[in-house]
Design an enzyme around this catalytic site. Structure first.
Site, PDB file in Angstrom:
ATOM      1  CB  THR A  35      60.170-108.506 -41.742  1.00 11.01           C
ATOM      2  OG1 THR A  35      59.897-107.284 -42.407  1.00 11.01           O
ATOM      3  CG2 THR A  35      59.009-108.832 -40.802  1.00 11.01           C
ATOM      4  CB  THR A  38      67.208-112.659 -37.037  1.00 13.41           C
ATOM      5  OG1 THR A  38      66.752-113.990 -36.820  1.00 13.41           O
ATOM      6  CG2 THR A  38      68.722-112.610 -36.917  1.00 13.41           C
ATOM      7  CG  ASP A  88      64.979-109.766 -44.336  1.00  9.29           C
ATOM      8  OD1 ASP A  88      64.648-110.029 -43.166  1.00  9.29           O
ATOM      9  OD2 ASP A  88      64.173-109.772 -45.286  1.00  9.29           O
ATOM     10  N   GLY A  89      66.727-111.426 -42.315  1.00  5.24           N
ATOM     11  CA  GLY A  89      66.862-112.819 -41.906  1.00  5.24           C
ATOM     12  C   GLY A  89      66.433-113.752 -43.022  1.00  5.24           C
ATOM     13  CE  LYS A 101      63.923-112.471 -46.799  1.00  6.16           C
ATOM     14  NZ  LYS A 101      63.651-112.518 -45.347  1.00  6.16           N
ATOM     15  N   GLY A 102      59.801-115.518 -45.829  1.00  6.24           N
ATOM     16  CA  GLY A 102      58.352-115.293 -45.789  1.00  6.24           C
ATOM     17  C   GLY A 102      57.668-115.911 -44.594  1.00  6.24           C
ATOM     18  N   GLY A 104      57.536-114.729 -41.850  1.00  6.86           N
ATOM     19  CA  GLY A 104      56.841-113.618 -41.194  1.00  6.86           C
ATOM     20  C   GLY A 104      55.868-112.908 -42.123  1.00  6.86           C
ATOM     21  CD  GLU A 110      60.954-110.396 -45.600  1.00  6.39           C
ATOM     22  OE1 GLU A 110      60.962-110.355 -44.368  1.00  6.39           O
ATOM     23  OE2 GLU A 110      60.880-111.459 -46.231  1.00  6.39           O
ATOM     24  CE  LYS A 128      65.731-119.338 -38.811  1.00  9.28           C
ATOM     25  NZ  LYS A 128      65.653-117.916 -38.905  1.00  9.28           N
TER      26      LYS A 128
HETATM   27  C1  5RP Z   1      59.832-112.664 -42.748  1.00  7.40           C
HETATM   28  C2  5RP Z   1      61.071-113.380 -43.108  1.00  7.40           C
HETATM   29  C3  5RP Z   1      62.086-113.567 -42.034  1.00  7.40           C
HETATM   30  O1  5RP Z   1      63.289-113.044 -42.456  1.00  7.40           O
HETATM   31  C4  5RP Z   1      62.228-115.028 -41.750  1.00  7.40           C
HETATM   32  O2  5RP Z   1      60.950-115.574 -41.474  1.00  7.40           O
HETATM   33  C5  5RP Z   1      63.178-115.286 -40.577  1.00  7.40           C
HETATM   34  O3  5RP Z   1      62.597-114.802 -39.418  1.00  7.40           O
HETATM   35  P1  5RP Z   1      63.271-114.984 -37.997  1.00  7.40           P
HETATM   36  O4  5RP Z   1      64.455-114.096 -37.960  1.00  7.40           O
HETATM   37  O5  5RP Z   1      62.184-114.572 -37.029  1.00  7.40           O
HETATM   38  O6  5RP Z   1      63.625-116.442 -37.841  1.00  7.40           O
HETATM   39  O7  5RP Z   1      61.292-113.804 -44.208  1.00  7.40           O
HETATM   40  O8  5RP Z   1      58.911-112.653 -43.812  1.00  7.40           O
END
Ligand code: 5RP
Length: 231
Positions: A35, A38, A88-89, A101-102, A104, A110, A128
């Protein structure tokens, strides 16, 4: 005029790593999808090879909607015993592949989808990468009635926890119907021990440290192009 890597914006770096992640998608299989902004780039890239995969297991309502809108079948996690890869990002990643993470609010799902996968491929821009976890406020999904108690436990560790709010000032409600605490001022010296400890506090659904489910690979978008870090 040619575009040099150093001229790339953060958004363009996210596009690069989203596209680079396609090399980890196994033809004929189901892919685990995370999510965030990215991952949205990865989903857009995945749509270009959608006829080569069976579908995806998604980690959020938002990713499910994007996958479906692009014609990628989304399967229930309960119907998929194992995945070869989860992409995942991250909000932070350290030199060992441990992540926070989290950002979002999708951390619980996740972690569940990551647990199904043999390999976690993290896609991130170089902002990051950290030497130690703790700069980004740590997201913790909590049962609403336990939020104040859990916030006090973090305060006893010298940190400050605040309930994540929406623009209208109401608490953000996750896809699982729970709340999020964002915790500032933590030093996470031992991510594995920290994750194990906080996860067993009553009322904690999921702590946003991914050390037990750390990355196997990180595709890092940098001014020099995509770097592949393996752990
Ligand atoms: C969502 C996440 C995302 O992977 C994390 O927040 C990175 O998001 P982005 O790619 O928008 O920087 O953990 O719960």
């Amino acid at each position: 005029m040619t575009t040099t890597p150093s001229a790339l914006t953060q958004d363009e770096l996210k596009t690069l790593v989203g596209q680079a992640a396609l090399q980890y998608v196994v033809p004929g299989e189901i892919v685990g999808v995370g999510t965030g902004s990215t991952v949205n780039k990865f989903i857009d890239a995945l749509a270009t090879i959608k006829d080569q995969i069976k579908g995806a297991v998604s980690s959020s309502v938002a990713s499910t909607e994007r996958l479906k809108a692009l014609g990628i079948p989304v399967l229930d996690a309960n119907d998929v015993p194992a995945l070869s890869v989860y992409i995942d990002g991250a909000d932070e990643i350290d030199g060992q592949g441990h992540m926070v993470k989290g950002g979002g609010a999708a951390l619980t799902r996740e972690k569940i989808v990551a647990a199904l996968a043999a390999r976690f491929v993290c896609i991130a821009d170089e902002s990051k990468l950290v030497s130690a976890l703790g700069r980004f406020p740590l997201p913790v999904e909590v049962i609403p009635m336990a939020a104040s108690h859990i916030a006090r436990r973090f305060e006893a560790l010298g940190a400050q926890a605040s309930l994540r709010l929406k623009k209208d000032g109401e608490p953000l409600v996750t896809d699982n119907g729970q709340h999020i605490l964002d915790v500032k001022g933590l030093t996470i010296a031992d991510p594995l021990a920290f994750e194990s400890d906080v996860n067993q506090w009553p009322g904690v659904v999921t702590v946003g440290v991914f050390a037990h489910q750390k990355a196997s690979v990180c595709l890092l978008g940098t001014a020099q192009g995509v770097k592949t870090l393996t752990y």
